[in-house]
Design a protein around this motif. Structure first.
Motif, mmCIF file in Angstrom:
data_model
loop_
_atom_site.group_PDB
_atom_site.id
_atom_site.type_symbol
_atom_site.label_atom_id
_atom_site.label_comp_id
_atom_site.label_asym_id
_atom_site.label_seq_id
_atom_site.Cartn_x
_atom_site.Cartn_y
_atom_site.Cartn_z
ATOM 1 N N CYS A 76 0.768 -1.265 -0.152
ATOM 2 C CA CYS A 76 -0.050 -0.173 -0.130
ATOM 3 C C CYS A 76 0.758 1.350 0.051
ATOM 4 O O CYS A 76 0.741 2.160 -0.784
ATOM 5 C CB CYS A 76 -0.934 0.105 1.214
ATOM 6 S SG CYS A 76 -2.070 -1.395 1.163
ATOM 7 N N GLN B 101 2.680 2.071 -3.442
ATOM 8 C CA GLN B 101 1.727 2.579 -4.622
ATOM 9 C C GLN B 101 1.896 3.920 -4.841
ATOM 10 O O GLN B 101 1.994 4.770 -3.863
ATOM 11 C CB GLN B 101 0.405 2.042 -4.383
ATOM 12 C CG GLN B 101 0.143 0.506 -4.920
ATOM 13 C CD GLN B 101 -1.226 0.107 -4.915
ATOM 14 O OE1 GLN B 101 -2.035 0.451 -3.911
ATOM 15 N NE2 GLN B 101 -1.648 -0.561 -5.859
ATOM 16 N N LYS C 204 -0.556 6.663 -5.976
ATOM 17 C CA LYS C 204 -2.027 7.014 -5.857
ATOM 18 C C LYS C 204 -2.285 8.197 -6.720
ATOM 19 O O LYS C 204 -1.764 9.295 -6.516
ATOM 20 C CB LYS C 204 -2.747 7.113 -4.588
ATOM 21 C CG LYS C 204 -4.189 7.246 -4.486
ATOM 22 C CD LYS C 204 -4.505 7.344 -3.208
ATOM 23 C CE LYS C 204 -6.258 7.195 -3.218
ATOM 24 N NZ LYS C 204 -6.728 7.335 -1.729
ATOM 25 N N PRO D 51 -4.576 -2.622 -14.087
ATOM 26 C CA PRO D 51 -5.007 -1.187 -14.162
ATOM 27 C C PRO D 51 -4.413 -0.512 -15.336
ATOM 28 O O PRO D 51 -3.213 -0.899 -15.668
ATOM 29 C CB PRO D 51 -4.501 -0.534 -12.998
ATOM 30 C CG PRO D 51 -3.458 -1.527 -12.577
ATOM 31 C CD PRO D 51 -3.556 -2.976 -12.980
ATOM 32 N N GLN E 14 -9.693 -0.133 -13.443
ATOM 33 C CA GLN E 14 -8.922 -0.688 -12.500
ATOM 34 C C GLN E 14 -8.575 -2.268 -12.956
ATOM 35 O O GLN E 14 -7.448 -2.635 -12.363
ATOM 36 C CB GLN E 14 -9.415 -0.617 -11.021
ATOM 37 C CG GLN E 14 -9.543 1.070 -10.653
ATOM 38 C CD GLN E 14 -10.199 1.139 -9.227
ATOM 39 O OE1 GLN E 14 -10.937 0.373 -8.869
ATOM 40 N NE2 GLN E 14 -9.789 1.942 -8.628
ATOM 41 N N LYS E 15 -9.601 -2.889 -13.070
ATOM 42 C CA LYS E 15 -9.584 -4.275 -13.377
ATOM 43 C C LYS E 15 -9.393 -4.744 -14.682
ATOM 44 O O LYS E 15 -8.729 -5.806 -15.327
ATOM 45 C CB LYS E 15 -10.447 -5.165 -12.531
ATOM 46 C CG LYS E 15 -10.567 -4.884 -11.030
ATOM 47 C CD LYS E 15 -11.452 -5.653 -10.219
ATOM 48 C CE LYS E 15 -11.419 -5.423 -8.768
ATOM 49 N NZ LYS E 15 -12.600 -6.184 -8.068
ATOM 50 N N GLU F 124 0.208 -3.494 -11.123
ATOM 51 C CA GLU F 124 -0.732 -3.043 -10.044
ATOM 52 C C GLU F 124 0.060 -2.667 -8.743
ATOM 53 O O GLU F 124 -0.459 -1.891 -7.887
ATOM 54 C CB GLU F 124 -1.530 -4.430 -9.865
ATOM 55 C CG GLU F 124 -2.669 -4.118 -8.869
ATOM 56 C CD GLU F 124 -3.601 -5.494 -8.658
ATOM 57 O OE1 GLU F 124 -4.349 -5.507 -7.912
ATOM 58 O OE2 GLU F 124 -3.178 -6.417 -9.479
ATOM 59 N N GLN F 125 1.351 -3.340 -8.584
ATOM 60 C CA GLN F 125 2.071 -3.085 -7.235
ATOM 61 C C GLN F 125 2.542 -1.597 -7.305
ATOM 62 O O GLN F 125 2.968 -1.069 -6.246
ATOM 63 C CB GLN F 125 2.760 -4.069 -6.879
ATOM 64 C CG GLN F 125 4.126 -4.122 -8.025
ATOM 65 C CD GLN F 125 4.000 -4.855 -9.087
ATOM 66 O OE1 GLN F 125 2.807 -5.105 -9.595
ATOM 67 N NE2 GLN F 125 4.974 -5.024 -10.100
ATOM 68 N N ASN G 15 -1.872 3.004 -8.051
ATOM 69 C CA ASN G 15 -3.332 2.990 -7.689
ATOM 70 C C ASN G 15 -3.921 4.014 -8.463
ATOM 71 O O ASN G 15 -3.970 5.283 -8.270
ATOM 72 C CB ASN G 15 -3.278 3.178 -6.290
ATOM 73 C CG ASN G 15 -4.880 3.219 -5.884
ATOM 74 O OD1 ASN G 15 -5.792 2.686 -6.429
ATOM 75 N ND2 ASN G 15 -4.851 3.006 -4.422
ATOM 76 N N TYR H 66 -10.962 5.257 -9.307
ATOM 77 C CA TYR H 66 -12.109 4.547 -9.780
ATOM 78 C C TYR H 66 -13.009 5.574 -10.701
ATOM 79 O O TYR H 66 -12.952 6.783 -10.323
ATOM 80 C CB TYR H 66 -13.103 4.192 -8.714
ATOM 81 C CG TYR H 66 -14.521 3.606 -9.299
ATOM 82 C CD1 TYR H 66 -14.676 2.487 -9.933
ATOM 83 C CD2 TYR H 66 -15.629 4.565 -8.991
ATOM 84 C CE1 TYR H 66 -15.634 2.118 -10.539
ATOM 85 C CE2 TYR H 66 -16.855 4.038 -9.635
ATOM 86 C CZ TYR H 66 -16.847 2.882 -10.384
ATOM 87 O OH TYR H 66 -18.092 2.411 -10.947
#
Length: 563
Positions: free
Chosen positions: A18, A21, A23, A96, A174-175, A198-199, A202, A205
């Motif tokens: 977390c 990442q 963001k 993503p 995202q996915k 992905e890592q 971020n 949405y």
């Protein structure tokens, strides 16, 4: 005890994941459209960019014979992934990721539907033509007195370039993302995207609705692009060096050597218009004065190109402004971000017999962090180097734009085409050489698709539909032939009847192409250098079609190119 250690490891791993990442908000993605500094950031493993297009699916690679079949196939208007319901799936990619650019040659009334993250309902559902005019704004209702919404009015993010529709409005997912075009959508499409690890990243949405901050940031980006060339990003700590240079015939001049750890953020070259009032004098300047830049203690230069091609204007100074480079009367500019950790040596080389009086201005900054962690800018001129290496295994039609090894990002190209032909015996019934089926000669040079191969892939992850489509315009074999410029593409000159010189540029800023080991960019060249009764393999060959190019890209420090 073992269970406690395992829990600690899992918690630590989640925290590290977390924390590490980056963001990004939606406004952050919009700012990537004009972020020149990001181009010098080394690509992470798993960061990939590409293009989904309507290219002719009969072009294929045969792994058994290691050959390319029907590589010149040109029925590029309607290719797709698969049929689905009343439409066709034209884009499908796991995240993503971000869609940066959508282009079409003919956007009609059929709907575009964009689905993200495996949702059953599309986040965007509108006619394909409206897609290039509108965004979904939060809280906006159509006034009763209006029969429809006017354009969103972001002309630099949604430019129409000589019939080509372009949309530079980021669409993050995202996915997963899937795009469907429904019946009567039109013809020809390009969808450029980036997939992020992905890592590392971020992404926000996105539900298809642009809220207040999004809209304001889009308006600010449009303003940045409209002012390109007239203004630039300025830094509070920047240093500006200015110098007048007298270049005698066949002379090299060291403009400056900047010591330390820093970055060039802008430079320009000025000349007196009254001294260069004749076209021949301006061509002499653009053709025979070259720029050479060497980074740090490298033995080989990273930038070597004639001024005209480097700044996107040749054989004359054709006024045009893009975000990275441009040319205005008496003024040539560059906004490429160019880091160095020890030194930057900038030289001008006069390869001609003329004498030139120029003013040079360079803006540079010091960097707090070591530029050893940043990429180095490269730009090289050529007339088809590596042509023989590329044109193998059935790829005779491909003309190399860039062949390089190492780790970096591809950021664009300037291409000059000299396409000249004898006047046809039969006079056309309209325009100079007719239109559509009424043409009296097939002179058009630009049917060729762009193809980008990343890290040794056999089939290109970018496969276009035509040279003008790659630049961002459309239907350019048919008159009239307008000139244009924009933030990311330009055609500052083409002969008014098509017979003569054309110069075009296309730049990848947000949609740059990262690579880890190697990168090859080609563009199909349908006409031989000499053509006549046949485009290729002619027996009567009175006409010419000659290419020259400057490619722009970044490589890791110390990595040299083969140009």
């Amino acid at each position: 005890m073992k269970k406690r250690v395992l829990i600690q490891i899992l918690v630590s791993g989640i925290f590290t994941f977390c924390f590490s990442q980056e963001k990004l908000t939606y406004p952050d993605l919009v700012k990537r459209l004009y972020d020149m500094e990001y181009l010098a950031t080394p690509p992470e493993h798993g960061e990939q960019s590409g293009n989904f297009s309507s290219f002719d699916r009969s072009s294929s690679y045969n792994p058994k014979t290691e050959t390319y079949d029907r590589w010149e196939a040109g029925n590029d208007g309607t290719g797709y992934i698969r049929k689905e319901g009343n439409g066709i799936v034209v884009f499908e990619k796991d995240g993503p990721g971000v869609i940066w650019r959508v282009w079409s040659a003919l956007a009609l009334s059929g709907h575009i539907k964009i689905y993200v993250d495996h949702q059953k309902q599309p986040i965007i559902d509108m006619s394909f033509s409206d897609f290039f005019e509108q965004i979904n704004e939060d809280g906006i209702e159509l006034p009763k007195e209006l029969p429809g919404y006017p354009s969103i009015n972001l002309p630099n993010l949604m430019p129409t370039l000589s019939r080509g529709r372009n949309r530079f409005i980021p669409i993050p997912y995202q996915k997963h993302c899937k795009i469907v075009l429904e019946k009567e959508w039109g013809m020809f499409y390009h969808i450029t995207y980036t997939t992020f690890p992905e890592q590392q990243v971020n992404l926000p949405y996105f539900d298809g609705i642009h809220r207040k901050d999004d809209c304001i940031t889009l308006a600010e980006a449009d303003r940045v692009l409209v002012n390109r060339g007239f203004t630039r990003k300025q830094y509070s700590r920047e240093t500006i060096k200015q110098k007048n240079i007298i270049l005698n015939a066949n002379q090299d001049e060291n403009v400056t050597t900047i010591q330390g750890n820093g970055a060039i953020t802008h430079f320009n070259i000025k000349y007196e218009e009254n001294i260069y009032q004749y076209e021949a004098d301006r061509e002499e300047l653009l053709k025979n004065v070259w720029i050479r830049i060497t980074w740090d203690n490298d033995e080989k230069e990273a930038v070597l190109a004639p001024l005209g091609m480097f700044f996107g204007t040749y054989p004359d100074v054709y006024p045009n402004r893009t975000l990275p480079i441009g040319a205005l009367p008496g003024y040539l500019y560059s906004n490429w971000y160019m880091p160095f950790s020890e030194a930057a040596k900038i030289e001008l080389i006069n390869k001609g017999d003329g004498r030139h009086n120029l003013d040079y201005e360079i803006a540079h900054i010091g960097l707090e962090k070591s530029a050893d962690q940043l990429l180095r800018f490269h730009a090289k001129w050529h007339k088809g180097k590596f042509r023989h290496e590329v044109q193998t295994q059935g790829r005779d039609i491909d003309w190399p734009l860039l062949v390089t090894k190492g780790k970096g990002r591809f950021c664009g190209v300037t291409l000059h085409i000299q396409n000249e032909w004898e006047e046809p015996e039969k006079e056309a019934v309209n325009w100079w050489y007719g239109k559509y089926a009424a043409s009296n000669i097939w002179w058009w040079w630009g049917e060729g698709d762009e193809k980008f191969y990343i890290d040794g892939e056999k089939f290109p992850s970018t496969f276009g539909t035509g040279s003008e489509d790659y630049i961002g315009y459309a239907w350019s074999a048919e008159p009239a032939f307008p000139l244009f410029d924009s933030g990311f593409a330009s055609q500052p000159f083409t002969a008014i009847d098509g017979n003569g010189h054309t110069i075009v540029s296309r730049f990848h800023i947000s949609d740059n192409i990262p690579f880890q080991e190697s990168f090859t960019a080609v563009i199909e060249k349908y006409k031989d250098d000499k053509w006549g009764d046949k485009e290729r393999g002619c027996t009567h060959c009175p006409n010419i079609c000659l290419y020259q190019a400057v490619a722009y890209w970044y490589l890791s420090p110390g990595q040299s190119d083969a140009y």
